[in-house]
Design a protein around this motif. Structure first.
Motif, PDB file in Angstrom:
ATOM      1  N   UNK A  18      32.421 -54.526   5.779  1.00  0.00           N
ATOM      2  CA  UNK A  18      31.513 -54.304   4.655  1.00  0.00           C
ATOM      3  C   UNK A  18      31.733 -55.401   3.631  1.00  0.00           C
ATOM      4  N   UNK A  19      30.870 -56.401   3.616  1.00  0.00           N
ATOM      5  CA  UNK A  19      31.005 -57.539   2.725  1.00  0.00           C
ATOM      6  C   UNK A  19      30.809 -57.191   1.257  1.00  0.00           C
ATOM      7  N   UNK A  20      30.315 -55.981   0.974  1.00  0.00           N
ATOM      8  CA  UNK A  20      30.097 -55.564  -0.418  1.00  0.00           C
ATOM      9  C   UNK A  20      31.179 -54.606  -0.897  1.00  0.00           C
ATOM     10  N   UNK A  26      39.576 -52.732  -1.464  1.00  0.00           N
ATOM     11  CA  UNK A  26      40.340 -53.557  -0.516  1.00  0.00           C
ATOM     12  C   UNK A  26      41.797 -53.617  -0.958  1.00  0.00           C
ATOM     13  N   UNK A  27      42.001 -53.767  -2.266  1.00  0.00           N
ATOM     14  CA  UNK A  27      43.354 -53.821  -2.805  1.00  0.00           C
ATOM     15  C   UNK A  27      44.147 -52.575  -2.471  1.00  0.00           C
ATOM     16  N   UNK A  54      27.055 -62.067   4.247  1.00  0.00           N
ATOM     17  CA  UNK A  54      25.719 -61.783   4.769  1.00  0.00           C
ATOM     18  C   UNK A  54      25.514 -60.283   4.881  1.00  0.00           C
ATOM     19  N   UNK A  55      24.303 -59.904   5.220  1.00  0.00           N
ATOM     20  CA  UNK A  55      24.027 -58.496   5.475  1.00  0.00           C
ATOM     21  C   UNK A  55      23.704 -58.326   6.950  1.00  0.00           C
ATOM     22  N   UNK A  56      23.933 -57.130   7.446  1.00  0.00           N
ATOM     23  CA  UNK A  56      23.627 -56.800   8.833  1.00  0.00           C
ATOM     24  C   UNK A  56      22.480 -55.803   8.797  1.00  0.00           C
ATOM     25  N   UNK A  57      21.268 -56.265   9.066  1.00  0.00           N
ATOM     26  CA  UNK A  57      20.080 -55.427   8.977  1.00  0.00           C
ATOM     27  C   UNK A  57      19.861 -54.734  10.314  1.00  0.00           C
ATOM     28  N   UNK A  58      19.673 -53.425  10.286  1.00  0.00           N
ATOM     29  CA  UNK A  58      19.328 -52.669  11.484  1.00  0.00           C
ATOM     30  C   UNK A  58      17.822 -52.797  11.673  1.00  0.00           C
ATOM     31  N   UNK A  59      17.418 -53.711  12.510  1.00  0.00           N
ATOM     32  CA  UNK A  59      15.995 -54.004  12.672  1.00  0.00           C
ATOM     33  C   UNK A  59      15.221 -52.844  13.297  1.00  0.00           C
TER      34      UNK A  59
END
Length: 196
Positions: A18-20, A26-27, A54-59
């Motif tokens: 999860x890049x956001x 995380x700490x 980036x985001x991972x879009x569920x197309x």
């Protein structure tokens, strides 16, 4: 050159999921404060380990078409042309180049126009043939756990280890396997600057 430690790898793993994710979360997971995680992420970005978020879009949620895997057999010299053309095409999610020099890509295309869409992508390219396979189910789980990370030398391409050097030249960070590669790179860089 600072090597990636276990904490760096844990941070990369959590960001890959999860890049956001907040740095404070995380700490908690890695035993650091939020600002300490932020400092490490900044260092990983400056070192070129993290290129972008980036985001991972569920197309499937966007109803973007049917999933297909296209395998393209190419003549010598066509790989870069096809890779660039496919990479920039709408609906293409992943592009692979095989050891044999063929290009495979995963995409979503309109069900009634798959053949014409692929033919249009490959128009004017020396293609020996291609196969289109409809995909029933996809699970894409990129993982960094258990992988060895290695930076490459900007001068010779060798792996940079703990004995390597890091230098910031005109705002960009470069990594080198040894001091002599750093010297050669800087010398050539300065010569090019003077000639420009």
């Amino acid at each position: 050159m600072h090597e990636l430690d276990e904490t760096d790898l844990e941070i990369l793993s959590l960001l890959a999921e999860d890049g956001r994710r907040p740095f404070s979360d995380i700490g908690e997971a890695v035993g650091l404060s939020g600002p300490a995680v932020s400092d490490r992420v900044t260092r990983l970005q400056e070192a070129g380990v993290i290129k972008r978020f980036t985001i991972d879009v569920d197309r499937t949620q966007l109803r973007a078409g049917v999933p297909v895997l296209v395998q393209v057999e190419l003549s010598a010299g066509s790989v870069e042309t096809v890779r660039e053309r496919v990479r920039d095409a709408d609906g293409v999610e992943h592009v692979f180049v095989t050891a044999e020099g063929d290009v495979w890509f995963y995409a979503r295309a309109e069900a009634q126009n798959v053949r014409s869409w692929v033919a249009g992508l490959l128009a004017d390219v020396d293609v020996e043939g291609y196969a289109v396979t409809l995909i029933d189910d996809v699970e894409w789980t990129p993982s960094i756990e258990g992988l060895e990370f290695a930076l490459t030398c900007a001068e010779c391409g060798n792996t940079v280890d703990s004995e390597g050097e890091t230098a910031r030249i005109d705002g960009d960070v470069y990594h080198f396997c040894c001091p002599s590669c750093l010297d050669r790179f800087e010398t050539r860089y300065r010569r090019l600057e003077e000639g420009a």
